[in-house]
Scaffold this active site. Structure first.
Site, mmCIF file in Angstrom:
data_model
loop_
_atom_site.group_PDB
_atom_site.id
_atom_site.type_symbol
_atom_site.label_atom_id
_atom_site.label_comp_id
_atom_site.label_asym_id
_atom_site.label_seq_id
_atom_site.Cartn_x
_atom_site.Cartn_y
_atom_site.Cartn_z
ATOM 1 N N ARG A 19 0.828 -1.220 0.000
ATOM 2 C CA ARG A 19 0.000 0.000 0.000
ATOM 3 C C ARG A 19 0.858 1.265 0.000
ATOM 4 O O ARG A 19 0.541 2.263 0.660
ATOM 5 C CB ARG A 19 -0.965 0.052 1.203
ATOM 6 C CG ARG A 19 -1.954 -1.058 1.282
ATOM 7 C CD ARG A 19 -2.895 -1.120 0.072
ATOM 8 N NE ARG A 19 -3.556 -2.402 0.061
ATOM 9 C CZ ARG A 19 -3.020 -3.491 -0.514
ATOM 10 N NH1 ARG A 19 -1.877 -3.442 -1.160
ATOM 11 N NH2 ARG A 19 -3.659 -4.633 -0.478
ATOM 12 N N SER A 47 -10.508 -0.201 3.559
ATOM 13 C CA SER A 47 -9.673 -0.349 4.765
ATOM 14 C C SER A 47 -9.130 1.005 5.193
ATOM 15 O O SER A 47 -8.480 1.686 4.394
ATOM 16 C CB SER A 47 -8.490 -1.264 4.480
ATOM 17 O OG SER A 47 -8.950 -2.505 4.032
ATOM 18 N N GLU A 98 -4.303 4.155 6.109
ATOM 19 C CA GLU A 98 -4.162 3.886 4.671
ATOM 20 C C GLU A 98 -4.812 5.005 3.833
ATOM 21 O O GLU A 98 -4.326 5.382 2.775
ATOM 22 C CB GLU A 98 -4.821 2.531 4.352
ATOM 23 C CG GLU A 98 -4.713 2.134 2.898
ATOM 24 C CD GLU A 98 -5.274 0.747 2.622
ATOM 25 O OE1 GLU A 98 -4.933 -0.228 3.330
ATOM 26 O OE2 GLU A 98 -6.076 0.631 1.680
HETATM 27 C C1 LIG Z 1 -15.416 -0.255 -0.644
HETATM 28 C C2 LIG Z 1 -13.941 -0.037 -0.913
HETATM 29 C C3 LIG Z 1 -13.100 -1.122 -1.063
HETATM 30 C C4 LIG Z 1 -11.743 -0.930 -1.318
HETATM 31 N N1 LIG Z 1 -10.954 -2.028 -1.480
HETATM 32 C C5 LIG Z 1 -9.630 -1.866 -1.743
HETATM 33 C C6 LIG Z 1 -8.799 -3.011 -1.944
HETATM 34 O O1 LIG Z 1 -9.246 -4.155 -1.907
HETATM 35 N N2 LIG Z 1 -7.476 -2.793 -2.177
HETATM 36 C C7 LIG Z 1 -6.945 -1.547 -2.269
HETATM 37 O O2 LIG Z 1 -5.722 -1.433 -2.479
HETATM 38 N N3 LIG Z 1 -7.718 -0.449 -2.088
HETATM 39 C C8 LIG Z 1 -9.039 -0.571 -1.833
HETATM 40 N N4 LIG Z 1 -9.833 0.532 -1.652
HETATM 41 C C9 LIG Z 1 -9.224 1.877 -1.703
HETATM 42 C C10 LIG Z 1 -9.349 2.576 -3.085
HETATM 43 O O3 LIG Z 1 -10.344 1.999 -3.848
HETATM 44 C C11 LIG Z 1 -8.031 2.520 -3.865
HETATM 45 O O4 LIG Z 1 -6.981 3.073 -3.118
HETATM 46 C C12 LIG Z 1 -8.132 3.255 -5.216
HETATM 47 O O5 LIG Z 1 -6.976 3.015 -5.982
HETATM 48 C C13 LIG Z 1 -8.323 4.759 -5.038
HETATM 49 O O6 LIG Z 1 -8.598 5.292 -6.305
HETATM 50 P P1 LIG Z 1 -9.299 6.702 -6.483
HETATM 51 O O7 LIG Z 1 -9.266 7.045 -7.934
HETATM 52 O O8 LIG Z 1 -10.628 6.692 -5.860
HETATM 53 O O9 LIG Z 1 -8.273 7.624 -5.677
HETATM 54 P P2 LIG Z 1 -8.578 8.999 -4.935
HETATM 55 O O10 LIG Z 1 -9.282 8.728 -3.652
HETATM 56 O O11 LIG Z 1 -9.216 9.957 -5.875
HETATM 57 O O12 LIG Z 1 -7.097 9.490 -4.625
HETATM 58 C C14 LIG Z 1 -6.293 8.783 -3.723
HETATM 59 C C15 LIG Z 1 -4.925 9.503 -3.631
HETATM 60 O O13 LIG Z 1 -4.260 9.418 -4.867
HETATM 61 C C16 LIG Z 1 -4.002 10.719 -5.407
HETATM 62 N N5 LIG Z 1 -4.235 10.605 -6.854
HETATM 63 C C17 LIG Z 1 -5.401 10.384 -7.491
HETATM 64 N N6 LIG Z 1 -5.200 10.272 -8.820
HETATM 65 C C18 LIG Z 1 -3.869 10.421 -9.015
HETATM 66 C C19 LIG Z 1 -3.030 10.396 -10.160
HETATM 67 N N7 LIG Z 1 -3.515 10.205 -11.388
HETATM 68 N N8 LIG Z 1 -1.697 10.606 -9.995
HETATM 69 C C20 LIG Z 1 -1.165 10.796 -8.760
HETATM 70 N N9 LIG Z 1 -1.910 10.838 -7.636
HETATM 71 C C21 LIG Z 1 -3.245 10.639 -7.768
HETATM 72 C C22 LIG Z 1 -4.976 11.648 -4.719
HETATM 73 O O14 LIG Z 1 -4.482 12.975 -4.669
HETATM 74 C C23 LIG Z 1 -5.048 11.006 -3.341
HETATM 75 O O15 LIG Z 1 -3.951 11.394 -2.557
HETATM 76 C C24 LIG Z 1 -11.198 0.388 -1.409
HETATM 77 C C25 LIG Z 1 -12.068 1.484 -1.257
HETATM 78 C C26 LIG Z 1 -13.420 1.280 -1.033
HETATM 79 C C27 LIG Z 1 -14.334 2.462 -0.908
#
Ligand SMILES: Cc1cc2nc3c(=O)[nH]c(=O)nc-3n(C[C@H](O)[C@H](O)[C@H](O)COP(=O)(O)OP(=O)(O)OC[C@H]3O[C@@H](n4cnc5c(N)ncnc54)[C@H](O)[C@@H]3O)c2cc1C
Length: 334
Positions: free
Chosen positions: A161, A234, A330
Site C-alpha cells: 500500500r 480499509s 491507509e
Molecule cells: C469499498 C472499498 C473497497 C476498497 N478495497 C480496496 C482493496 O481491496 N485494495 C486496495 O488497495 N484499495 C481498496 N480501496 C481503496 C481505493 O479503492 C483505492 O486506493 C483506489 O486506488 C483509489 O482510487 P481513487 O481514484 O478513488 O483515488 P482517490 O481517492 O481519488 O485518490 C487517492 C490519492 O491518490 C491521489 N491521486 C489520485 N489520482 C492520481 C493520479 N492520477 N496521480 C497521482 N496521484 C493521484 C490523490 O491525490 C489522493 O492522494 C477500497 C475502497 C473502497 C471504498
C-alpha cells in the site's frame, strides 16, 4: 472551466459534504498541463474516484478531477499483451474490459473502486495480487518542473500500500501500462476464501471470469457498498511486527492470526486487533466502525469528516494501549 464553491459530496466515497473553493475537470493531457500552469501557485488536489480520501474540512484551493479516458492494446507476443489505460478510466470497468478480452492478471483486483491513475499510488492489492505484479510502466507528469517521464517498476518503489506517488504529491500519473497474459496465465485462487467458494460452485477449472465473479461475490458479502454506506475501504494498513512483539501478544491473546513475511517480520490483520479491542460495530452519531469488517470506518449519513478522523485517532490510541502497536492510516486525510 473552473467552477467555484463546488460540493465534493459526490466526488468522495465517504460522502462527506465539504466544498472546494475551486473545481475543474480535465479530459486530456493538454488540458491538465494548461491547468497546472494556471494553478502553479495554488493549493491543488488531484482527485480520481475519491475512494481513498477523507475530507476533514472544506478544501481551500483547487480540486483537479482527472477524467482522461482511453484504453488501448499495445503489442502482443505469443502469451502476453500490453494494455495501456489513461488515468481517468474507472478501474473496475478496465478490469472487466480486460477479462472480456481474455487477458489474465488483474481478475483478483475486481471491484476495487477508483480510477486507473490512482491504482499505482497505493499499489492496490486484494486476494493475493498487487498492481506491481502486472505493472510495466506509467507516464508521469511532474507539476513542479512540468516534465513528463516514463516510470518503470523500480522507479515506482512499490511496497505494501505504498509507492513513490504516495510520498511525492508532485507526481501525477497520466496513464498506466500493464502486461497481462493472453495464454498460460496462472490463476491465483489461494487467498481469502476463493477456493472454498469455487468448491461450493463445483468449479474445478476456473477461468479468469470465474475468479472475478467469486471475488466480487465475496467482496459484496464482506464490504459495505459506498453507494449505500459511505466508506473508503480499509482505513488502516495491516501492521508488520517483529517476532518478539508477536510472541509478546501471543502471551495474552493466543489466537492472534499472523502471516510470516520473512524470518523476522510478521503481518497481523488490523481488523483482528480492532475486533479484539471490542470496537467492531461501534456506532457513534451517524458514523462508526463497520459491523462485519472492523477495518472499515463508515459514514451512516451526515457525518463530518473530522469526526471520522477523530474516531480513527481514538482507535489508534486504544490499539496502542492494548497491543503496543501503532496502526498506520491507509486513507489519505485532507
Ligand atoms: C469499498 C472499498 C473497497 C476498497 N478495497 C480496496 C482493496 O481491496 N485494495 C486496495 O488497495 N484499495 C481498496 N480501496 C481503496 C481505493 O479503492 C483505492 O486506493 C483506489 O486506488 C483509489 O482510487 P481513487 O481514484 O478513488 O483515488 P482517490 O481517492 O481519488 O485518490 C487517492 C490519492 O491518490 C491521489 N491521486 C489520485 N489520482 C492520481 C493520479 N492520477 N496521480 C497521482 N496521484 C493521484 C490523490 O491525490 C489522493 O492522494 C477500497 C475502497 C473502497 C471504498
Amino acid at each position: 472551466m473552473i467552477k467555484k464553491n463546488i460540493s465534493l459530496k459526490k466526488y468522495n466515497s465517504f460522502n462527506i459534504d465539504v466544498n472546494a473553493k475551486e473545481f475543474v475537470e480535465v479530459n486530456s493531457k493538454d488540458e491538465l498541463i494548461e491547468i497546472a500552469n494556471r494553478t502553479k501557485d495554488k493549493n491543488v488536489l488531484y482527485l480520481g474516484g475519491g475512494s481513498n480520501i477523507l475530507f476533514t474540512r472544506d478544501f481551500d484551493g483547487i480540486v483537479i478531477h482527472l477524467n482522461i479516458k482511453g484504453v488501448q492494446f499495445e503489442k502482443t507476443n505469443s502469451d502476453e499483451t500490453v494494455v495501456q489505460a489513461n488515468a481517468g478510466e474507472n478501474w473496475n470497468n478496465f478490469v472487466e474490459f480486460c477479462i472480456k478480452n481474455n487477458l489474465g492478471g488483474i481478475e483478483n483486483l475486481s471491484m476495487i473502486p477508483g480510477n486507473v491513475g490512482s491504482a499505482p499510488v497505493q499499489n492496490i492489492g486484494a486476494y493475493g495480487v498487487e498492481l506491481k505484479d502486472v505493472f510495466l510502466t506509467c507516464e508521469v507528469f511532474n507539476k513542479n518542473d512540468f516534465s513528463i517521464k516514463t516510470y518503470n517498476l523500480e522507479d515506482c518503489k512499490f511496497d505494501y500500500r505504498n509507492s513513490i506517488f504516495k510520498e511525492n504529491k508532485n507526481l501525477i500519473i497520466l496513464s498506466v501500462r500493464l502486461k497481462l497474459k493472453n495464454k498460460n496465465h496462472k490463476i491465483n485462487s489461494s487467498y481469502g476464501g476463493i477456493n472454498d467458494e469455487l468448491k461450493k460452485l463445483k468449479i474445478s477449472k476456473p477461468t479468469i471470469k470465474d475468479i472475478s465473479n467469486v471475488v466480487c461475490s465475496i467482496r459484496k458479502r464482506k464490504l459495505p457498498d459506498p453507494k449505500k454506506i459511505g466508506n473508503a475501504g480499509s482505513f488502516f494498513k495491516n501492521p508488520v511486527v517483529k517476532k518478539d512483539k508477536l510472541e509478546w501478544i501471543k502471551k495474552y491473546f493466543n489466537d492472534v492470526p499472523s502471516y510470516k513475511l520473512d524470518d523476522k517480520n510478521y503481518k497481523i490483520p488490523a481488523a483482528w486487533l480492532i475486533e479484539s479491542a471490542g470496537l467492531k460495530g461501534k456506532e457513534l452519531d451517524g458514523f462508526g466502525i463497520h459491523k462485519t469488517q472492523p477495518l472499515v470506518l463508515v459514514n451512516y449519513g451526515g457525518a463530518k469528516g473530522d469526526d471520522i478522523y477523530k474516531l480513527s485517532l481514538s482507535i489508534k490510541e486504544i490499539i496502542f494501549k492494548i497491543f503496543k502497536i501503532e496502526l498506520e492510516t491507509e486513507v489519505n486525510i485532507i
